[in-house]
Design a protein around this motif. Sequence first.
Motif, PDB file in Angstrom:
ATOM      1  N   VAL A 279     -22.324 -18.383  23.110  1.00  0.00           N
ATOM      2  CA  VAL A 279     -21.418 -19.472  22.759  1.00  0.00           C
ATOM      3  C   VAL A 279     -20.175 -19.352  23.643  1.00  0.00           C
ATOM      4  O   VAL A 279     -19.536 -18.295  23.679  1.00  0.00           O
ATOM      5  CB  VAL A 279     -21.025 -19.411  21.267  1.00  0.00           C
ATOM      6  CG1 VAL A 279     -20.027 -20.500  20.923  1.00  0.00           C
ATOM      7  CG2 VAL A 279     -22.256 -19.502  20.387  1.00  0.00           C
ATOM      8  N   PRO A 280     -19.818 -20.413  24.364  1.00  0.00           N
ATOM      9  CA  PRO A 280     -18.627 -20.368  25.208  1.00  0.00           C
ATOM     10  C   PRO A 280     -17.368 -20.122  24.374  1.00  0.00           C
ATOM     11  O   PRO A 280     -17.278 -20.564  23.222  1.00  0.00           O
ATOM     12  CB  PRO A 280     -18.582 -21.750  25.863  1.00  0.00           C
ATOM     13  CG  PRO A 280     -19.946 -22.323  25.693  1.00  0.00           C
ATOM     14  CD  PRO A 280     -20.518 -21.686  24.466  1.00  0.00           C
ATOM     15  N   GLU A 281     -16.416 -19.439  24.953  1.00  0.00           N
ATOM     16  CA  GLU A 281     -15.175 -19.107  24.240  1.00  0.00           C
ATOM     17  C   GLU A 281     -14.507 -20.344  23.655  1.00  0.00           C
ATOM     18  O   GLU A 281     -14.018 -20.309  22.527  1.00  0.00           O
ATOM     19  CB  GLU A 281     -14.202 -18.378  25.172  1.00  0.00           C
ATOM     20  CG  GLU A 281     -14.546 -16.927  25.415  1.00  0.00           C
ATOM     21  CD  GLU A 281     -14.558 -16.087  24.147  1.00  0.00           C
ATOM     22  OE1 GLU A 281     -13.662 -16.239  23.283  1.00  0.00           O
ATOM     23  OE2 GLU A 281     -15.482 -15.273  24.012  1.00  0.00           O
ATOM     24  N   GLU A 282     -14.481 -21.436  24.413  1.00  0.00           N
ATOM     25  CA  GLU A 282     -13.785 -22.631  23.944  1.00  0.00           C
ATOM     26  C   GLU A 282     -14.476 -23.280  22.747  1.00  0.00           C
ATOM     27  O   GLU A 282     -13.908 -24.127  22.075  1.00  0.00           O
ATOM     28  CB  GLU A 282     -13.590 -23.654  25.074  1.00  0.00           C
ATOM     29  CG  GLU A 282     -14.873 -24.267  25.582  1.00  0.00           C
ATOM     30  CD  GLU A 282     -15.511 -23.533  26.760  1.00  0.00           C
ATOM     31  OE1 GLU A 282     -16.389 -24.123  27.392  1.00  0.00           O
ATOM     32  OE2 GLU A 282     -15.148 -22.372  27.040  1.00  0.00           O
ATOM     33  N   CYS A 283     -15.706 -22.869  22.449  1.00  0.00           N
ATOM     34  CA  CYS A 283     -16.443 -23.429  21.308  1.00  0.00           C
ATOM     35  C   CYS A 283     -16.358 -22.560  20.070  1.00  0.00           C
ATOM     36  O   CYS A 283     -16.745 -22.980  18.988  1.00  0.00           O
ATOM     37  CB  CYS A 283     -17.904 -23.628  21.689  1.00  0.00           C
ATOM     38  SG  CYS A 283     -18.151 -24.853  22.968  1.00  0.00           S
ATOM     39  N   LYS A 284     -15.867 -21.339  20.240  1.00  0.00           N
ATOM     40  CA  LYS A 284     -15.829 -20.414  19.106  1.00  0.00           C
ATOM     41  C   LYS A 284     -14.732 -20.792  18.134  1.00  0.00           C
ATOM     42  O   LYS A 284     -13.653 -21.216  18.514  1.00  0.00           O
ATOM     43  CB  LYS A 284     -15.621 -18.979  19.604  1.00  0.00           C
ATOM     44  CG  LYS A 284     -16.818 -18.457  20.350  1.00  0.00           C
ATOM     45  CD  LYS A 284     -16.625 -17.022  20.764  1.00  0.00           C
ATOM     46  CE  LYS A 284     -17.856 -16.535  21.511  1.00  0.00           C
ATOM     47  NZ  LYS A 284     -17.672 -15.165  21.983  1.00  0.00           N
ATOM     48  N   ARG A 285     -15.040 -20.629  16.860  1.00  0.00           N
ATOM     49  CA  ARG A 285     -14.100 -20.897  15.781  1.00  0.00           C
ATOM     50  C   ARG A 285     -13.989 -19.627  14.933  1.00  0.00           C
ATOM     51  O   ARG A 285     -14.966 -18.922  14.748  1.00  0.00           O
ATOM     52  CB  ARG A 285     -14.589 -22.024  14.880  1.00  0.00           C
ATOM     53  CG  ARG A 285     -14.944 -23.296  15.598  1.00  0.00           C
ATOM     54  CD  ARG A 285     -13.708 -24.158  15.785  1.00  0.00           C
ATOM     55  NE  ARG A 285     -14.058 -25.473  16.284  1.00  0.00           N
ATOM     56  CZ  ARG A 285     -13.994 -25.833  17.547  1.00  0.00           C
ATOM     57  NH1 ARG A 285     -13.631 -24.957  18.457  1.00  0.00           N
ATOM     58  NH2 ARG A 285     -14.304 -27.046  17.924  1.00  0.00           N
ATOM     59  N   SER A 286     -12.808 -19.397  14.406  1.00  0.00           N
ATOM     60  CA  SER A 286     -12.661 -18.230  13.539  1.00  0.00           C
ATOM     61  C   SER A 286     -12.730 -18.710  12.093  1.00  0.00           C
ATOM     62  O   SER A 286     -12.153 -19.722  11.736  1.00  0.00           O
ATOM     63  CB  SER A 286     -11.341 -17.511  13.803  1.00  0.00           C
ATOM     64  OG  SER A 286     -10.261 -18.385  13.556  1.00  0.00           O
ATOM     65  N   PRO A 287     -13.476 -17.965  11.259  1.00  0.00           N
ATOM     66  CA  PRO A 287     -13.556 -18.338   9.838  1.00  0.00           C
ATOM     67  C   PRO A 287     -12.199 -18.157   9.164  1.00  0.00           C
ATOM     68  O   PRO A 287     -11.472 -17.235   9.474  1.00  0.00           O
ATOM     69  CB  PRO A 287     -14.605 -17.399   9.267  1.00  0.00           C
ATOM     70  CG  PRO A 287     -14.759 -16.306  10.252  1.00  0.00           C
ATOM     71  CD  PRO A 287     -14.228 -16.789  11.568  1.00  0.00           C
TER      72      PRO A 287
END
Length: 86
Positions: free
Chosen positions: A77-85
């Motif tokens: 998953v690209p960094e710009e697509c990652k979300r933190s819970p």
Amino acid sequence: MRKEPIKEGITIFGNQVRNTRIHLNMTQEELAYEVELSPNYIGYIERAEREPGIYQIIAISFALGVSPSYLFNEVIVPEECKRSPE
């Protein structure tokens, strides 16, 4: 969202399908028969020329004896697509 990472994920999926099928000494025709698709369509998936739906992804994984997630295990998953819970 950029389409390049998605296309890369589809390519990785196709490669995993091909590699797993070959490891099992299974032909495209045999896999196609198991999942009720045409051998040509299996070839398109393996070459990332088609985008299979969830039904096809699950059917292919079961026919290969692996989990659907296994066929995506190298997708990053690209960094710009990652979300933190939260």
